[in-house]
Design an enzyme around this catalytic site. Structure first.
Site, mmCIF file in Angstrom:
data_model
loop_
_atom_site.group_PDB
_atom_site.id
_atom_site.type_symbol
_atom_site.label_atom_id
_atom_site.label_comp_id
_atom_site.label_asym_id
_atom_site.label_seq_id
_atom_site.Cartn_x
_atom_site.Cartn_y
_atom_site.Cartn_z
ATOM 1 N N HIS A 161 12.241 -46.114 7.891
ATOM 2 C CA HIS A 161 12.845 -47.088 8.793
ATOM 3 C C HIS A 161 14.082 -47.738 8.179
ATOM 4 C CE1 HIS A 161 8.943 -47.677 11.330
ATOM 5 N NE2 HIS A 161 9.325 -46.404 11.234
ATOM 6 N N GLU A 219 15.073 -50.835 8.045
ATOM 7 C CA GLU A 219 14.810 -52.021 7.227
ATOM 8 C C GLU A 219 14.377 -51.629 5.818
ATOM 9 O OE1 GLU A 219 13.015 -52.881 11.400
ATOM 10 O OE2 GLU A 219 13.461 -51.146 10.135
ATOM 11 N N CYS A 233 8.902 -53.092 12.915
ATOM 12 C CA CYS A 233 7.501 -52.712 13.063
ATOM 13 C C CYS A 233 6.650 -53.562 12.111
ATOM 14 C CB CYS A 233 7.321 -51.227 12.757
ATOM 15 S SG CYS A 233 7.443 -50.803 11.002
ATOM 16 N N CYS A 243 7.347 -52.808 8.310
ATOM 17 C CA CYS A 243 8.643 -53.343 7.883
ATOM 18 C C CYS A 243 8.595 -54.868 7.829
ATOM 19 C CB CYS A 243 9.763 -52.865 8.807
ATOM 20 S SG CYS A 243 10.191 -51.126 8.544
#
Length: 153
Positions: free
Chosen positions: A70, A72, A98, A101
């Site tokens: 991801h 992040e 999410c 994260c």
């Protein structure tokens, strides 16, 4: 001439980063900022050296692409690799983080999350953010509004 607001500037950076995404399902970008200075950026994509979803399709498991890191996490890992502290920083993300994260953002000491789009905002992620005292705020992003700054230059 009016200057672009900091929030628009950093969110625009996140949207630019999302253009580098190699995931077919969703393009996400993240920018970590400290003292109005960008310290890291990331987008969702495959592990370095691995094939990309745009080339071979997503590797799905339980409806999630397990090939993708991801945005992040990529930004946080960039800080870790470079030895840059994220304590007290702000993260601008194109989509709400999410759960995993969100947990990493909390552990990294980030104090503010600004996001442009809701995306499966997990109830436990929201609970953790509230417990941690982290400010999270949806910031509307309009690329045409930002483009006007370029056109009017």
């Amino acid at each position: 001439m009016e200057r672009i607001k900091w929030e628009e500037y950093f969110m625009a950076q996140s949207h630019l980063l999302a253009l580098r995404s190699t995931c077919e399902r969703l393009s996400v970008g993240a920018t970590i900022v400290k003292d109005n200075r960008i310290i890291a950026g990331g987008y969702n994509g495959s592990v370095s050296g691995e094939v990309h979803c745009i080339d071979e399709g997503c590797l799905l498991e339980d409806g999630h692409c397990i090939r993708t890191i991801h945005a992040e996490m990529n930004a946080l890992l960039q800080c870790a690799k470079q030895g840059v502290s994220t304590e007290g920083a702000t993260i601008y993300v194109t989509h709400f983080p999410c759960l995993n994260c969100t947990k990493s953002i909390i552990q990294a000491g980030i104090k503010n999350i600004y996001y442009a789009e809701d995306y499966h905002n997990h109830h436990y992620a929201l609970e953790l953010l509230d417990q941690s005292g982290i400010v999270y705020k949806k910031i509307p992003f309009n690329p045409k509004h930002v483009a006007q700054y370029l056109i009017n230059k």
